[in-house]
Scaffold this motif. Structure first.
Motif, PDB file in Angstrom:
ATOM      1  N   GLN A  27       0.828  -1.211   0.000  1.00 31.17           N
ATOM      2  CA  GLN A  27       0.000   0.000   0.000  1.00 31.17           C
ATOM      3  C   GLN A  27       0.860   1.257   0.000  1.00 31.17           C
ATOM      4  O   GLN A  27       0.612   2.215  -0.735  1.00 31.17           O
ATOM      5  CB  GLN A  27      -0.925  -0.020   1.222  1.00 31.17           C
ATOM      6  CG  GLN A  27      -1.842   1.200   1.330  1.00 31.17           C
ATOM      7  CD  GLN A  27      -1.650   1.945   2.637  1.00 31.17           C
ATOM      8  OE1 GLN A  27      -0.517   2.214   3.029  1.00 31.17           O
ATOM      9  NE2 GLN A  27      -2.740   2.297   3.295  1.00 31.17           N
ATOM     10  N   ARG A 215      -5.620  -3.645  -2.161  1.00 29.27           N
ATOM     11  CA  ARG A 215      -6.977  -3.185  -2.464  1.00 29.27           C
ATOM     12  C   ARG A 215      -7.752  -2.871  -1.185  1.00 29.27           C
ATOM     13  O   ARG A 215      -8.539  -1.920  -1.133  1.00 29.27           O
ATOM     14  CB  ARG A 215      -7.725  -4.252  -3.275  1.00 29.27           C
ATOM     15  CG  ARG A 215      -7.219  -4.393  -4.695  1.00 29.27           C
ATOM     16  CD  ARG A 215      -8.097  -5.332  -5.536  1.00 29.27           C
ATOM     17  NE  ARG A 215      -8.027  -6.713  -5.088  1.00 29.27           N
ATOM     18  CZ  ARG A 215      -9.071  -7.426  -4.673  1.00 29.27           C
ATOM     19  NH1 ARG A 215     -10.285  -6.880  -4.655  1.00 29.27           N
ATOM     20  NH2 ARG A 215      -8.930  -8.677  -4.296  1.00 29.27           N
ATOM     21  N   ARG A 223      -8.405   3.834  -4.822  1.00 22.39           N
ATOM     22  CA  ARG A 223      -8.606   2.453  -5.294  1.00 22.39           C
ATOM     23  C   ARG A 223      -9.529   2.440  -6.514  1.00 22.39           C
ATOM     24  O   ARG A 223      -9.253   1.760  -7.506  1.00 22.39           O
ATOM     25  CB  ARG A 223      -9.196   1.619  -4.162  1.00 22.39           C
ATOM     26  CG  ARG A 223      -9.478   0.173  -4.535  1.00 22.39           C
ATOM     27  CD  ARG A 223      -9.979  -0.597  -3.316  1.00 22.39           C
ATOM     28  NE  ARG A 223     -11.241  -0.088  -2.835  1.00 22.39           N
ATOM     29  CZ  ARG A 223     -11.654  -0.175  -1.569  1.00 22.39           C
ATOM     30  NH1 ARG A 223     -10.888  -0.750  -0.666  1.00 22.39           N
ATOM     31  NH2 ARG A 223     -12.824   0.304  -1.207  1.00 22.39           N
ATOM     32  N   LEU A 228      -9.250  -0.728  -9.300  1.00 25.35           N
ATOM     33  CA  LEU A 228      -9.160  -1.928  -8.469  1.00 25.35           C
ATOM     34  C   LEU A 228     -10.530  -2.218  -7.867  1.00 25.35           C
ATOM     35  O   LEU A 228     -11.066  -1.408  -7.108  1.00 25.35           O
ATOM     36  CB  LEU A 228      -8.119  -1.728  -7.361  1.00 25.35           C
ATOM     37  CG  LEU A 228      -6.694  -1.435  -7.831  1.00 25.35           C
ATOM     38  CD1 LEU A 228      -5.801  -1.132  -6.639  1.00 25.35           C
ATOM     39  CD2 LEU A 228      -6.130  -2.592  -8.631  1.00 25.35           C
ATOM     40  N   GLN A 229     -11.088  -3.356  -8.191  1.00 25.20           N
ATOM     41  CA  GLN A 229     -12.431  -3.681  -7.720  1.00 25.20           C
ATOM     42  C   GLN A 229     -12.423  -4.068  -6.246  1.00 25.20           C
ATOM     43  O   GLN A 229     -11.465  -4.655  -5.742  1.00 25.20           O
ATOM     44  CB  GLN A 229     -13.009  -4.827  -8.553  1.00 25.20           C
ATOM     45  CG  GLN A 229     -13.263  -4.466 -10.000  1.00 25.20           C
ATOM     46  CD  GLN A 229     -13.945  -5.587 -10.760  1.00 25.20           C
ATOM     47  OE1 GLN A 229     -13.962  -6.738 -10.306  1.00 25.20           O
ATOM     48  NE2 GLN A 229     -14.505  -5.268 -11.905  1.00 25.20           N
ATOM     49  N   TRP A 230     -13.509  -3.730  -5.569  1.00 24.88           N
ATOM     50  CA  TRP A 230     -13.669  -4.076  -4.162  1.00 24.88           C
ATOM     51  C   TRP A 230     -15.145  -4.309  -3.901  1.00 24.88           C
ATOM     52  O   TRP A 230     -15.976  -3.441  -4.162  1.00 24.88           O
ATOM     53  CB  TRP A 230     -13.138  -2.959  -3.272  1.00 24.88           C
ATOM     54  CG  TRP A 230     -13.065  -3.339  -1.818  1.00 24.88           C
ATOM     55  CD1 TRP A 230     -13.834  -2.869  -0.787  1.00 24.88           C
ATOM     56  CD2 TRP A 230     -12.160  -4.276  -1.217  1.00 24.88           C
ATOM     57  NE1 TRP A 230     -13.476  -3.448   0.404  1.00 24.88           N
ATOM     58  CE2 TRP A 230     -12.439  -4.315   0.161  1.00 24.88           C
ATOM     59  CE3 TRP A 230     -11.153  -5.087  -1.731  1.00 24.88           C
ATOM     60  CZ2 TRP A 230     -11.743  -5.126   1.042  1.00 24.88           C
ATOM     61  CZ3 TRP A 230     -10.451  -5.910  -0.851  1.00 24.88           C
ATOM     62  CH2 TRP A 230     -10.741  -5.916   0.521  1.00 24.88           C
TER      63      TRP A 230
END
Length: 283
Positions: A27, A215, A223, A228-230
């Motif tokens: 991160q 993520r 994000r 970046l999917q979450w």
């Protein structure tokens, strides 16, 4: 604002070297190279793509010195870092850049300031307001030792939080972040003796794990901008993961959670005082 010296029992001493901070390594790298000047410097001068393990160990050793190496060790390491970064210059999009650009240099320090706070927020017990104030004052002192000017970092923690959020609001995708993600996916094995077939499996596991934690811990707005999917399911998985980390971390006494990094700091100070031994071991 001047903080207490970093000695046993103070906030920076307790929290900076917490072993759980290693979970935020990815991160922090993303946040650092999201800054365009840092991204250009890493692209042109860093060897992390070819040898990320050594680069990671050097960074950890450096941090351990200026937090746990005492005043003399911290001053030595600060001088070394400034001299090293003075050489990192170049041209990006037709504009000259320097790794000692005050805003970029301050941002790198800011990301490291945030690590212990995020570590406790995600994986431990959040610092109390008085601990955060003490810790931030100490890290401002470290910043000045590293060459940051008074105006480079806000004077109080609430102002720092606003500065941090404003900086992140200005970041988005760039080539260096893409290269970092590809490096995480294709990273070479850390030890030559590790069988290739075993590393193939471990590499796949570390890639999934690293990207999941990245993520999970990136600021949500950034994000999203990085694509970046979450999902809600991801959040439930992360909540379970951090509960496990928090539980096992709570079994380790506070004074032992940073003991490894403190020992590394003292060892590196000794190496600096005995350069022949340092060179003999390949430093």
């Amino acid at each position: 604002m001047t903080g207490l010296p970093i000695v046993k029992g103070t906030a920076a001493w307790k929290y900076f070297g917490d072993f759980r901070a290693g979970l935020l390594a990815g991160q922090v790298l993303v946040l650092q190279v999201a800054h365009p000047v840092v991204a250009a410097g890493v692209r042109d001068h860093s060897d992390y793509v070819e040898d990320p393990w050594t680069r990671l160990m050097r960074t950890a050793a450096s941090l351990s010195i200026y937090i746990y190496g005492g005043p003399e060790g911290a001053r030595y390491e600060a001088d070394r870092l400034r001299a090293l970064h003075r050489r990192f210059t170049g041209v990006d999009d037709g504009r000259r850049y320097s790794a000692l650009n005050p805003h970029a240099y301050a941002w790198v320090h800011a990301t490291l300031v945030m690590v212990p706070v995020d570590t406790q927020r995600f994986y431990g017990t959040p610092m109390t307001p008085s601990e955060v104030d003490e810790y931030y004052a100490q890290m401002c002192d470290v910043g000045r030792l590293l060459g940051l000017r008074e105006q480079d970092l806000p004077p109080t923690w609430p102002e720092f939080e606003r500065y941090y959020a404003d900086m992140i609001d200005g970041f988005g995708p760039n080539e260096t972040i893409s290269t970092l993600f590809e490096t995480i996916r294709t990273v070479k094995k850390p030890w030559r003796w590790l069988p290739d077939e075993r590393w193939v499996r471990l590499q796949r596991w570390q890639h999934r794990g690293q990207m999941f934690v990245i993520r999970a811990t990136l600021p949500p707005a950034l994000r999203d901008r990085l694509g970046l999917q979450w999902t809600a399911r991801d959040q439930r998985r992360f909540d379970r993961f951090r509960r496990v980390v928090r539980f096992f971390g709570s079994l380790v006494p506070v004074t032992l959670r940073s003991s490894l990094v403190r020992r590394i700091g003292r060892l590196n100070v000794w190496f600096r005082a005995h350069p022949r031994a340092y060179r003999f071991l390949g430093g």
